[in-house]
Design an enzyme around this catalytic site. Structure first.
Site, PDB file in Angstrom:
ATOM      1  NE  ARG A  11      -0.864   5.810   8.506  1.00 52.22           N
ATOM      2  CZ  ARG A  11      -2.004   6.512   8.542  1.00 52.22           C
ATOM      3  NH1 ARG A  11      -2.130   7.527   9.358  1.00 52.22           N
ATOM      4  NH2 ARG A  11      -3.004   6.183   7.767  1.00 52.22           N
ATOM      5  NE  ARG A  64     -12.361   8.345   4.145  1.00 48.01           N
ATOM      6  CZ  ARG A  64     -11.432   7.985   5.044  1.00 48.01           C
ATOM      7  NH1 ARG A  64     -11.600   8.268   6.316  1.00 48.01           N
ATOM      8  NH2 ARG A  64     -10.350   7.350   4.673  1.00 48.01           N
ATOM      9  NE  ARG A  93      -5.676   4.724   2.709  1.00 46.64           N
ATOM     10  CZ  ARG A  93      -6.886   5.266   2.614  1.00 46.64           C
ATOM     11  NH1 ARG A  93      -7.514   5.294   1.459  1.00 46.64           N
ATOM     12  NH2 ARG A  93      -7.449   5.800   3.669  1.00 46.64           N
ATOM     13  CE  LYS A 124      -6.773   6.382  11.973  1.00 45.07           C
ATOM     14  NZ  LYS A 124      -7.184   5.376  10.983  1.00 45.07           N
ATOM     15  NE  ARG A 170      -8.197  10.566   2.275  1.00 44.08           N
ATOM     16  CZ  ARG A 170      -7.944   9.946   3.433  1.00 44.08           C
ATOM     17  NH1 ARG A 170      -8.583  10.317   4.544  1.00 44.08           N
ATOM     18  NH2 ARG A 170      -7.078   8.975   3.478  1.00 44.08           N
TER      19      ARG A 170
HETATM   20  N1  UDP Z   1       0.054   9.130   6.000  1.00 47.67           N
HETATM   21  C1  UDP Z   1       1.316   8.782   6.428  1.00 47.67           C
HETATM   22  N2  UDP Z   1       1.666   9.018   7.733  1.00 47.67           N
HETATM   23  C2  UDP Z   1       0.811   9.582   8.618  1.00 47.67           C
HETATM   24  C3  UDP Z   1      -0.478   9.935   8.195  1.00 47.67           C
HETATM   25  C4  UDP Z   1      -0.834   9.686   6.874  1.00 47.67           C
HETATM   26  O1  UDP Z   1       2.126   8.268   5.656  1.00 47.67           O
HETATM   27  O2  UDP Z   1       1.196   9.780   9.793  1.00 47.67           O
HETATM   28  C5  UDP Z   1      -0.333   8.924   4.593  1.00 47.67           C
HETATM   29  C6  UDP Z   1      -0.531   7.476   4.200  1.00 47.67           C
HETATM   30  O3  UDP Z   1      -0.174   7.361   2.831  1.00 47.67           O
HETATM   31  C7  UDP Z   1      -2.028   7.283   4.375  1.00 47.67           C
HETATM   32  C8  UDP Z   1      -2.581   8.624   3.932  1.00 47.67           C
HETATM   33  O4  UDP Z   1      -1.578   9.571   4.339  1.00 47.67           O
HETATM   34  O5  UDP Z   1      -2.540   6.228   3.598  1.00 47.67           O
HETATM   35  C9  UDP Z   1      -3.928   9.016   4.525  1.00 47.67           C
HETATM   36  O6  UDP Z   1      -3.839   9.023   5.938  1.00 47.67           O
HETATM   37  P1  UDP Z   1      -5.108   9.283   6.877  1.00 47.67           P
HETATM   38  O7  UDP Z   1      -4.662   9.049   8.275  1.00 47.67           O
HETATM   39  O8  UDP Z   1      -5.730  10.553   6.564  1.00 47.67           O
HETATM   40  O9  UDP Z   1      -6.131   8.185   6.385  1.00 47.67           O
HETATM   41  P2  UDP Z   1      -6.884   7.083   7.168  1.00 47.67           P
HETATM   42  O10 UDP Z   1      -5.867   5.992   7.349  1.00 47.67           O
HETATM   43  O11 UDP Z   1      -7.336   7.686   8.459  1.00 47.67           O
HETATM   44  O12 UDP Z   1      -8.013   6.708   6.276  1.00 47.67           O
HETATM   45 MG    MG Z   2      -8.255   9.800   9.091  1.00 46.56          MG
END
Ligand code: UDP
Ligand code: MG
Length: 190
Positions: free
Chosen positions: A89, A128, A146, A14, A134
């Site tokens: 989300r 990554r 996740r 994304k 991270r």
């Molecule tokens: N997160 C969340 N709400 C959001 C965005 C992120 O709770 O709207 C938290 C959640 O713990 C997630 C972490 O931040 O696992 C990393 O999110 P990001 O979108 O950067 O990671 P991606 O899912 O794109 O790898």
């Molecule tokens: Mg992201």
């Protein structure tokens, strides 16, 4: 306005694709994950709260995330459109976003989902993690959590926008340029 949601599991690309879409269509990129990382980097109260969830791979509570998102949208009123990356989300966040867009006399144009299989996602996130700095990209238990949270809480967002005839799946496997071309084909139809 063109307001896009870039959707998909963690590690589906994304952020990478949003950066390219922003340039081509002149939209404002809003990544709630990046906003949280900025707050955590500055050790703000919001950052401290977010960290307690992020380090476990859980979702930050809806009120916190929606409030932060609203601030970012309201700070940038004169844009041609928004690209929401990693938000909404949950169904509750989707409802809040639709309400916010309606207040601004606009609406979500489309949700584009990057479709990537689980094995590929885990591989990409671990790769990554070597350079992203991270902590949530380094630990397989956190990564799995996740993915589980995505399946249980986030994936219903696809059907939520499906009911509005706005949700579309895009094959998220291939080169960055190939995937970008697929996304552009969907945006150009709008
Ligand atoms: N997160 C969340 N709400 C959001 C965005 C992120 O709770 O709207 C938290 C959640 O713990 C997630 C972490 O931040 O696992 C990393 O999110 P990001 O979108 O950067 O990671 P991606 O899912 O794109 O790898
Ligand atoms: Mg992201």
């Amino acid at each position: 306005m063109v307001n896009l949601i870039l959707f998909g599991p963690p590690g589906s690309g994304k952020g990478t694709q949003a950066a390219k879409l922003v340039e081509k269509y002149n939209l404002l990129h809003i990544s709630t994950g990046d906003l949280f990382r900025y707050e955590m980097g500055n050790d703000t109260p919001l950052g401290k709260e977010a960290k307690s969830y992020i380090e476990k791979g859980e979702l930050v509570p809806d009120e916190v995330t929606v409030g932060m998102l609203r601030n970012k949208v309201e700070a940038n009123p004169d844009v041609q459109g928004y690209i929401f990356d990693g938000f909404p989300r949950t169904i509750a966040q989707s409802e809040a976003l639709d309400k916010l867009m309606a207040e601004k006399d606009t609406a979500i144009s489309a949700l584009l989902m990057l479709d990537v299989p689980d094995e590929e996602i885990i591989k990409r996130i671990l790769e990554r993690g070597k350079t992203s700095g991270r902590a949530d990209d380094l630990d397989e238990t956190i990564i799995q959590n996740r993915i589980d949270v995505y399946k249980s809480e986030t994936s219903p967002v696809f059907d939520y926008y499906g009911k509005q005839d706005k949700a579309e799946k895009v094959d998220g496997v291939g080169s960055i340029e190939e995937i970008f071309d697929r996304l552009c084909a969907s945006v150009d139809k709008l």
